[in-house]
Enzyme design. Structure first.
Site, PDB file in Angstrom:
ATOM      1  N   HIS A 104       0.690  -1.183   0.106  1.00  0.00           N
ATOM      2  CA  HIS A 104       0.135  -0.091  -0.102  1.00  0.00           C
ATOM      3  C   HIS A 104       0.824   0.992   0.298  1.00  0.00           C
ATOM      4  CE1 HIS A 104      -3.633  -2.740   0.779  1.00  0.00           C
ATOM      5  NE2 HIS A 104      -2.796  -3.108   1.512  1.00  0.00           N
TER       6      HIS A 104
ATOM      7  N   HIS B  82       2.066   9.093   0.229  1.00  0.00           N
ATOM      8  CA  HIS B  82       0.923   9.141  -1.020  1.00  0.00           C
ATOM      9  C   HIS B  82       0.921   9.627  -1.677  1.00  0.00           C
ATOM     10  CE1 HIS B  82      -1.936   6.502   2.394  1.00  0.00           C
ATOM     11  NE2 HIS B  82      -0.741   7.155   3.309  1.00  0.00           N
TER      12      HIS B  82
END
Length: 243
Positions: free
Chosen positions: A83, A110
């Protein structure tokens, strides 16, 4: 400790480790479906103070309780958990807020940023995760603007595994150089931005942004892909801009 286990699950579990808990950023496991994947993830769908949100206005305040950093930057490793790329830290580094010591646990990234500002993303963000001994979670969000090459990011990327489920040892990081001097920040209550989307998280968003090169941002995206959760309803949340 229950809260700690949620943090570790939310940020460390790799995609596909359990078919009933498979989540990601596209397809059947995409963010809009997280709350239906497992009863453990119901907060993702039914929570009232979910993160991230679009920040359109703030309440300005002068604080006599500034953030106090005591970062040693002693890293354990950098992991590709499917992730994100995540740096795990040894014990000993802290951030003090409201008279409490929050221990530095891990940092992950991110692209693009998850919180937006009047609908605008930054190209990358670091979420620096802290936790008190009692289990209170604080995440410091450090936004990256596109600019010159970042030496700390260069060090992390050079050791980052490209295959999900792998990790590599990492030398000490100069976290103080990465974070810089946080002279002003935005504070709000929210949640983890990955399943199980646990609420009660203190969010501190630095307004003193870092820089990373276009190539460094592209390197992360090439390894992980786009991994931002869409913004969630603010539901009347108080957003404070502190200096």
């Amino acid at each position: 400790m229950r809260i700690l286990s949620l943090v570790l699950f939310g940020f460390l579990a790799s995609a596909g480790a359990d078919g009933a808990h498979h989540w990601g950023y596209k397809g059947e496991g995409a963010p809009q479906n997280w709350g239906d994947i497992s009863t453990d993830f119901h907060a993702c769908k039914y929570g009232k103070y979910q993160s991230p949100i679009d920040i359109t206005s703030t309440i300005k305040a002068t604080t006599d309780n500034p953030l106090a950093f005591a970062y040693k930057g002693e890293a354990k490793d950098v992991a590709n958990n499917g992730h994100s790329l995540q740096v795990n830290f040894k014990e000993g580094s802290t951030l003090k807020l409201d008279g409490k010591d929050f221990n530095l646990v891990q940092m992950h990234f991110h692209t693009p940023s998850e919180y937006t500002f009047n609908g605008k993303h930054f190209p990358m963000v670091a979420h620096i995760v802290h936790q008190t001994k009692e289990g209170q979670i604080l995440v410091l969000a450090l936004m990256f603007e596109e600019g010159k090459e970042n030496e700390v990011i260069k060090q992390i990327w050079s050791s980052a595994p490209k295959k999900a489920g792998e990790s590599k040892a990492l030398a000490a990081l100069d976290m103080n150089a990465l974070v810089g001097k946080v002279e002003s920040y935005i504070r709000l209550d929210g949640s983890l931005t990955t399943p199980p989307c646990t609420e009660g998280v203190i969010w501190i968003i630095s307004q003193n942004n870092a820089k990373a090169s276009k190539a460094q941002i592209k390197t992360f995206t090439n390894i992980i892909g786009v991994n931002n959760r869409p913004v969630q309803p603010a539901n009347g949340r108080v957003v404070i801009e502190a200096k």
